[in-house]
Scaffold this motif. Structure first.
Motif, PDB file in Angstrom:
ATOM      1  N   TYR A 111      -1.568 -26.698  12.189  1.00  0.00           N
ATOM      2  CA  TYR A 111      -0.453 -25.748  12.365  1.00  0.00           C
ATOM      3  C   TYR A 111      -0.871 -24.568  13.234  1.00  0.00           C
ATOM      4  O   TYR A 111      -1.956 -24.020  13.064  1.00  0.00           O
ATOM      5  N   LYS A 112       0.035 -24.149  14.107  1.00  0.00           N
ATOM      6  CA  LYS A 112      -0.274 -23.022  14.999  1.00  0.00           C
ATOM      7  C   LYS A 112      -0.117 -21.688  14.256  1.00  0.00           C
ATOM      8  O   LYS A 112       0.921 -21.459  13.630  1.00  0.00           O
ATOM      9  N   PRO A 113      -1.131 -20.827  14.316  1.00  0.00           N
ATOM     10  CA  PRO A 113      -1.004 -19.542  13.617  1.00  0.00           C
ATOM     11  C   PRO A 113       0.089 -18.678  14.249  1.00  0.00           C
ATOM     12  O   PRO A 113       0.005 -18.328  15.415  1.00  0.00           O
ATOM     13  N   ASN A 114       1.127 -18.405  13.481  1.00  0.00           N
ATOM     14  CA  ASN A 114       2.182 -17.464  13.877  1.00  0.00           C
ATOM     15  C   ASN A 114       2.957 -17.131  12.614  1.00  0.00           C
ATOM     16  O   ASN A 114       2.443 -17.352  11.523  1.00  0.00           O
ATOM     17  N   ASP A 115       4.185 -16.635  12.731  1.00  0.00           N
ATOM     18  CA  ASP A 115       4.885 -16.205  11.523  1.00  0.00           C
ATOM     19  C   ASP A 115       5.587 -17.314  10.748  1.00  0.00           C
ATOM     20  O   ASP A 115       6.136 -17.085   9.674  1.00  0.00           O
ATOM     21  N   THR A 116       5.542 -18.528  11.284  1.00  0.00           N
ATOM     22  CA  THR A 116       6.209 -19.651  10.618  1.00  0.00           C
ATOM     23  C   THR A 116       5.546 -19.956   9.272  1.00  0.00           C
ATOM     24  O   THR A 116       4.322 -19.892   9.157  1.00  0.00           O
ATOM     25  N   VAL A 117       6.382 -20.271   8.271  1.00  0.00           N
ATOM     26  CA  VAL A 117       5.833 -20.796   7.021  1.00  0.00           C
ATOM     27  C   VAL A 117       5.884 -22.322   7.129  1.00  0.00           C
ATOM     28  O   VAL A 117       6.957 -22.901   7.272  1.00  0.00           O
ATOM     29  N   CYS A 124       4.254 -29.985  14.612  1.00  0.00           N
ATOM     30  CA  CYS A 124       3.506 -29.081  15.476  1.00  0.00           C
ATOM     31  C   CYS A 124       2.883 -29.869  16.610  1.00  0.00           C
ATOM     32  O   CYS A 124       2.287 -30.921  16.377  1.00  0.00           O
ATOM     33  N   GLU A 125       3.016 -29.366  17.816  1.00  0.00           N
ATOM     34  CA  GLU A 125       2.354 -30.018  18.946  1.00  0.00           C
ATOM     35  C   GLU A 125       0.926 -29.474  19.028  1.00  0.00           C
ATOM     36  O   GLU A 125       0.692 -28.309  18.711  1.00  0.00           O
ATOM     37  N   PRO A 126      -0.027 -30.299  19.475  1.00  0.00           N
ATOM     38  CA  PRO A 126      -1.389 -29.781  19.653  1.00  0.00           C
ATOM     39  C   PRO A 126      -1.404 -28.657  20.688  1.00  0.00           C
ATOM     40  O   PRO A 126      -0.681 -28.743  21.681  1.00  0.00           O
ATOM     41  N   TYR A 127      -2.191 -27.611  20.446  1.00  0.00           N
ATOM     42  CA  TYR A 127      -2.200 -26.493  21.388  1.00  0.00           C
ATOM     43  C   TYR A 127      -3.609 -26.034  21.736  1.00  0.00           C
ATOM     44  O   TYR A 127      -3.793 -25.199  22.617  1.00  0.00           O
ATOM     45  N   LEU A 133      -7.724 -32.041  17.699  1.00  0.00           N
ATOM     46  CA  LEU A 133      -8.629 -32.810  16.843  1.00  0.00           C
ATOM     47  C   LEU A 133      -7.925 -33.230  15.543  1.00  0.00           C
ATOM     48  O   LEU A 133      -8.003 -34.389  15.148  1.00  0.00           O
ATOM     49  N   THR A 134      -7.228 -32.300  14.893  1.00  0.00           N
ATOM     50  CA  THR A 134      -6.571 -32.678  13.628  1.00  0.00           C
ATOM     51  C   THR A 134      -5.491 -33.741  13.874  1.00  0.00           C
ATOM     52  O   THR A 134      -5.341 -34.654  13.069  1.00  0.00           O
ATOM     53  N   HIS A 135      -4.769 -33.621  14.989  1.00  0.00           N
ATOM     54  CA  HIS A 135      -3.766 -34.642  15.304  1.00  0.00           C
ATOM     55  C   HIS A 135      -4.434 -36.022  15.468  1.00  0.00           C
ATOM     56  O   HIS A 135      -3.984 -37.012  14.899  1.00  0.00           O
ATOM     57  N   SER A 253     -18.433 -18.090  19.839  1.00  0.00           N
ATOM     58  CA  SER A 253     -17.563 -18.315  20.987  1.00  0.00           C
ATOM     59  C   SER A 253     -16.116 -18.218  20.536  1.00  0.00           C
ATOM     60  O   SER A 253     -15.783 -18.480  19.379  1.00  0.00           O
ATOM     61  N   GLU A 254     -15.258 -17.848  21.495  1.00  0.00           N
ATOM     62  CA  GLU A 254     -13.878 -17.484  21.158  1.00  0.00           C
ATOM     63  C   GLU A 254     -13.116 -18.594  20.435  1.00  0.00           C
ATOM     64  O   GLU A 254     -12.442 -18.362  19.442  1.00  0.00           O
ATOM     65  N   GLU A 255     -13.283 -19.823  20.932  1.00  0.00           N
ATOM     66  CA  GLU A 255     -12.520 -20.942  20.392  1.00  0.00           C
ATOM     67  C   GLU A 255     -12.821 -21.183  18.906  1.00  0.00           C
ATOM     68  O   GLU A 255     -11.943 -21.493  18.117  1.00  0.00           O
ATOM     69  N   ARG A 256     -14.098 -21.033  18.530  1.00  0.00           N
ATOM     70  CA  ARG A 256     -14.474 -21.242  17.142  1.00  0.00           C
ATOM     71  C   ARG A 256     -14.164 -20.028  16.285  1.00  0.00           C
ATOM     72  O   ARG A 256     -13.808 -20.139  15.115  1.00  0.00           O
TER      73      ARG A 256
END
Ligand code: NDP
Length: 291
Positions: A111-117, A124-127, A133-135, A253-256
């Protein structure tokens, strides 16, 4: 009954095997290291699963947050293969057994971190790397329609337990009074107590109506700041030293670092609908058990 557990030597896998053993269920681990009641991934490829296998679980995966590992293309490939390839190998092997259940783990990075519950039904599309990886991890677990094996995937949040994962990493700094929120501390932190995660797997094994995706998270939504407070209270220590984002970004690193600096609002809708009972639905009680 005989259950095969990929990654059965790890933090989650070993607790799972312990709990199954207490119920009188025998288990075989799939591990890279030889040992009693173990087979290797090569054995799996050459000889398939033990004949008496009644269920298969996969909780294998190279630790993403290993601070000793640089976030290099090679390490990322290991992180990916240790999840996607092991899951695919088991999905292929399980078809030739009499097993009735195939249960795998995946993560809330779906799930993409944002305000959605998010519930299990949210699409969710991979972003980014980890969400892709989870997909792919979940895709690797899919069995064909005509296959009679029940399939369950638990999308787990941060697993809280004394013997591994996040708590093992932060215990000493908190004990020394050096703990604190991560970044702003305002990011959501989907979490689950190890006992509940293990019980969710055994619930999935036992109940023939359980199938598909389950959000492996506690029903209580909390932020990292709220977790920090609950853990500090349970430890009877102050926890006011924030861990700045830039430190994590340099170390990991930023991604992790995003795994720790961002979080999703995830609720276990299907899990509660199916009647699963949590032992640790709230963070205060969970933290008391952890210290
Ligand atoms: P651990 O690091 O404690 O255990 C990982 C397991 O995976 C070990 O049994 C290890 O087996 C196996 N493993 C490690 N690297 C590889 C590799 N390169 N190839 C094959 N197998 C490998 O992890 P956890 O128990 O904490 O986590 C297990 C899984 O659950 C992981 O996939 C993780 O992403 C997922 N998860 C964990 C969460 C957490 O908070 N802990 C949260 C959400 C998901 P051996 O060394 O014996 O070969």
């Amino acid at each position: 009954k005989h259950i095969v557990v990929g990654g059965g030597t790890g933090f989650i896998g070993s607790q799972l095997i312990k709990s199954l053993s207490l119920e009188g269920v025998s288990c075989t681990c799939i591990s890279r290291m030889p040992g009693p009641n173990r087979i290797s991934w090569n054995d799996l490829e050459s000889y398939g699963l033990p004949e008496n296998t009644s269920a298969v679980i996969n909780v294998a995966g190279q630790n993403v947050l290993d601070p000793m590992q640089r976030w290099s293309p090679g390490f990322k490939q290991n992180v990916r293969n240790s999840r996607v390839k092991t899951t695919k190998a088991l999905a292929d092997a399980v078809k030739s057994t009499k097993a009735t259940v195939f249960a795998t783990i995946s993560g809330v990075a779906y799930y993409k971190p944002n305000d959605t519950v998010y519930t299990e039904e949210s699409k969710c599309e991979p972003y980014d790397f980890l969400s892709r990886l989870t997909h792919d991890w979940e895709e690797a677990a899919k069995l064909s329609e005509d296959c009679n094996i029940r399939q369950v995937t638990i999308r787990s949040g941060v697993v809280l337990g004394r013997s591994g994962g996040m708590i093992k990493q932060i215990y000493l700094p908190f004990f020394l009074g050096l703990g604190g929120p991560i970044g702003t501390g305002n990011q959501y932190m989907p979490w689950i107590h190890i006992t509940d995660l293990v019980n969710m797997f055994t619930f999935a094994l036992k109940n023939s109506n359980v199938h598909g995706i389950l959000n492996g998270v506690a029903p209580q939504l909390i932020t990292n700041k709220e977790f920090t407070k609950a853990f500090a209270v349970a430890m009877k220590r102050p926890a006011v030293m924030p861990l700045p984002s830039f430190v994590l970004q340099i170390l990991f690193s930023e991604e992790r670092a995003k795994i720790m600096l961002e979080g999703q609002k995830v609720i276990p809708k299907r899990v509660t609908e199916m009647g699963f009972q949590y032992q640790y639905p709230n963070i205060e009680n969970a933290c008391k058990q952890l210290v």
